[in-house]
Design a protein around this motif. Structure first.
Motif, PDB file in Angstrom:
ATOM      1  N   ASP A 133       0.832  -1.208   0.000  1.00  0.00           N
ATOM      2  CA  ASP A 133       0.000   0.000   0.000  1.00  0.00           C
ATOM      3  C   ASP A 133       0.865   1.256   0.000  1.00  0.00           C
ATOM      4  O   ASP A 133       0.567   2.223  -0.698  1.00  0.00           O
ATOM      5  CB  ASP A 133      -0.917   0.046   1.229  1.00  0.00           C
ATOM      6  N   VAL A 134       1.934   1.244   0.795  1.00  0.00           N
ATOM      7  CA  VAL A 134       2.841   2.396   0.828  1.00  0.00           C
ATOM      8  C   VAL A 134       3.395   2.645  -0.565  1.00  0.00           C
ATOM      9  O   VAL A 134       3.421   3.783  -1.055  1.00  0.00           O
ATOM     10  CB  VAL A 134       3.982   2.187   1.852  1.00  0.00           C
ATOM     11  N   ASP A 135       3.806   1.581  -1.223  1.00  0.00           N
ATOM     12  CA  ASP A 135       4.338   1.691  -2.582  1.00  0.00           C
ATOM     13  C   ASP A 135       3.299   2.266  -3.541  1.00  0.00           C
ATOM     14  O   ASP A 135       3.571   3.210  -4.285  1.00  0.00           O
ATOM     15  CB  ASP A 135       4.819   0.316  -3.052  1.00  0.00           C
ATOM     16  N   SER A 136       2.086   1.733  -3.497  1.00  0.00           N
ATOM     17  CA  SER A 136       1.068   2.190  -4.450  1.00  0.00           C
ATOM     18  C   SER A 136       0.525   3.575  -4.113  1.00  0.00           C
ATOM     19  O   SER A 136       0.235   4.360  -5.018  1.00  0.00           O
ATOM     20  CB  SER A 136      -0.071   1.176  -4.566  1.00  0.00           C
ATOM     21  N   LEU A 157      11.834   4.911  -0.928  1.00  0.00           N
ATOM     22  CA  LEU A 157      11.216   3.679  -0.432  1.00  0.00           C
ATOM     23  C   LEU A 157      12.227   2.538  -0.417  1.00  0.00           C
ATOM     24  O   LEU A 157      12.274   1.755   0.537  1.00  0.00           O
ATOM     25  CB  LEU A 157       9.980   3.309  -1.254  1.00  0.00           C
ATOM     26  N   GLU A 158      13.066   2.444  -1.441  1.00  0.00           N
ATOM     27  CA  GLU A 158      14.102   1.406  -1.453  1.00  0.00           C
ATOM     28  C   GLU A 158      15.063   1.574  -0.281  1.00  0.00           C
ATOM     29  O   GLU A 158      15.427   0.598   0.378  1.00  0.00           O
ATOM     30  CB  GLU A 158      14.882   1.445  -2.768  1.00  0.00           C
ATOM     31  N   GLU A 159      15.476   2.817  -0.013  1.00  0.00           N
ATOM     32  CA  GLU A 159      16.382   3.084   1.097  1.00  0.00           C
ATOM     33  C   GLU A 159      15.713   2.768   2.429  1.00  0.00           C
ATOM     34  O   GLU A 159      16.351   2.213   3.332  1.00  0.00           O
ATOM     35  CB  GLU A 159      16.837   4.546   1.054  1.00  0.00           C
ATOM     36  N   LEU A 160      14.437   3.096   2.552  1.00  0.00           N
ATOM     37  CA  LEU A 160      13.700   2.773   3.773  1.00  0.00           C
ATOM     38  C   LEU A 160      13.625   1.265   3.968  1.00  0.00           C
ATOM     39  O   LEU A 160      13.835   0.770   5.078  1.00  0.00           O
ATOM     40  CB  LEU A 160      12.294   3.375   3.736  1.00  0.00           C
ATOM     41  N   ARG A 162       5.952  -2.916  14.132  1.00  0.00           N
ATOM     42  CA  ARG A 162       5.344  -2.081  13.095  1.00  0.00           C
ATOM     43  C   ARG A 162       6.159  -0.806  13.013  1.00  0.00           C
ATOM     44  O   ARG A 162       7.085  -0.622  13.799  1.00  0.00           O
ATOM     45  CB  ARG A 162       3.870  -1.802  13.366  1.00  0.00           C
ATOM     46  N   LEU A 163       5.856   0.044  12.075  1.00  0.00           N
ATOM     47  CA  LEU A 163       6.566   1.305  11.973  1.00  0.00           C
ATOM     48  C   LEU A 163       5.629   2.420  11.568  1.00  0.00           C
ATOM     49  O   LEU A 163       4.591   2.183  10.969  1.00  0.00           O
ATOM     50  CB  LEU A 163       7.760   1.214  11.023  1.00  0.00           C
ATOM     51  N   TRP A 164       6.016   3.635  11.951  1.00  0.00           N
ATOM     52  CA  TRP A 164       5.245   4.824  11.616  1.00  0.00           C
ATOM     53  C   TRP A 164       6.037   5.642  10.618  1.00  0.00           C
ATOM     54  O   TRP A 164       7.229   5.883  10.810  1.00  0.00           O
ATOM     55  CB  TRP A 164       4.996   5.667  12.860  1.00  0.00           C
ATOM     56  N   LEU A 165       5.372   6.067   9.555  1.00  0.00           N
ATOM     57  CA  LEU A 165       5.970   6.934   8.539  1.00  0.00           C
ATOM     58  C   LEU A 165       5.298   8.287   8.586  1.00  0.00           C
ATOM     59  O   LEU A 165       4.076   8.373   8.686  1.00  0.00           O
ATOM     60  CB  LEU A 165       5.777   6.353   7.139  1.00  0.00           C
ATOM     61  N   ALA A 166       6.096   9.340   8.468  1.00  0.00           N
ATOM     62  CA  ALA A 166       5.537  10.688   8.546  1.00  0.00           C
ATOM     63  C   ALA A 166       6.396  11.636   7.723  1.00  0.00           C
ATOM     64  O   ALA A 166       7.252  11.218   6.948  1.00  0.00           O
ATOM     65  CB  ALA A 166       5.470  11.137  10.003  1.00  0.00           C
ATOM     66  N   GLY A 167       6.149  12.921   7.924  1.00  0.00           N
ATOM     67  CA  GLY A 167       6.931  13.946   7.248  1.00  0.00           C
ATOM     68  C   GLY A 167       6.550  14.111   5.798  1.00  0.00           C
ATOM     69  O   GLY A 167       5.462  13.708   5.364  1.00  0.00           O
ATOM     70  N   SER A 168       7.454  14.681   5.037  1.00  0.00           N
ATOM     71  CA  SER A 168       7.140  15.024   3.650  1.00  0.00           C
ATOM     72  C   SER A 168       6.892  13.810   2.770  1.00  0.00           C
ATOM     73  O   SER A 168       6.204  13.907   1.753  1.00  0.00           O
ATOM     74  CB  SER A 168       8.254  15.891   3.050  1.00  0.00           C
ATOM     75  N   PHE A 169       7.421  12.642   3.155  1.00  0.00           N
ATOM     76  CA  PHE A 169       7.144  11.429   2.375  1.00  0.00           C
ATOM     77  C   PHE A 169       5.665  11.077   2.421  1.00  0.00           C
ATOM     78  O   PHE A 169       5.119  10.527   1.473  1.00  0.00           O
ATOM     79  CB  PHE A 169       7.999  10.261   2.885  1.00  0.00           C
TER      80      PHE A 169
END
Length: 185
Positions: free
Chosen positions: A25-28, A46-49, A65-72
């Motif tokens: 889902d993150v990818d799409s 995303l590859e680096e993450l 699990r992980l949380w993603l935020a910020g400009s990404f």
């Protein structure tokens, strides 16, 4: 999974809240979506993450699990980095913290300059998940696992940080809030 809600036009971010997504889902939603077709950074980020995630998972033995935020996790076409908080199960966290070399590795992985020097535009934080599982008993004296009150405080701090916008910049109203993504593993 439910797709990420439409971004708020005032903040160019998801509405306030935590939105569960899978890696796919993150990818799409944040890389391959039509709105980001012209991005020169999102695919690489995303590859680096994913590589960074593999290093953290190897060091700790598990990531809950992980949380993603910020400009990404925004409408910005070309974010400069990915902000991530890793949530580590308590047993894996305890094992990792007992090994000085692993503590050093996690310290490096949580240092943005170190990550950039090693080809990862990642700004990372590592937190322990609480041991307490029966949340009905949280108000009962002695029901919470030792030190879990600090764990809950740290989780709350990062939840609050990830939902804040930098008000006053780029026309974003002061006090504006945003949402972030929880990657379910």
């Amino acid at each position: 999974m439910t797709p990420l809600p439409a971004f708020d036009p005032a903040t160019e971010c998801p509405p306030p809240g935590r939105f569960p997504l899978t890696w796919d889902d993150v990818d799409s939603e944040l890389v391959k979506a039509d709105d980001f077709a012209e991005s020169s950074t999102r695919g690489g980020l995303l590859e680096e993450l994913r590589f960074h995630f593999a290093l953290v998972e190897t060091a700790t033995g598990a990531v809950g699990r992980l949380w993603l935020a910020g400009s990404f996790v925004s409408g910005k076409m070309d974010p400069e980095d990915v902000d991530v908080t890793y949530l580590i199960p308590p047993d894996a966290y305890a094992r990792a913290m007992a090994e000085a070399d692993i503590v050093d590795d996690l310290d490096n992985l949580g240092t943005k300059d170190w990550c950039v020097r090693h080809g990862m535009r990642v700004d990372a934080y590592v937190l322990r998940l609480p041991e307490t599982e029966d949340f009905r008993a949280l108000g009962v004296t002695g029901a919470m696992a030792p030190d879990d009150h600090k764990v809950f405080e740290h989780l709350g701090v990062y939840d609050e940080i990830w939902q804040r916008c930098r008000g006053g910049q780029d026309g974003i109203p002061r006090g504006a809030r945003r949402g972030y993504v929880e990657v379910l593993l």
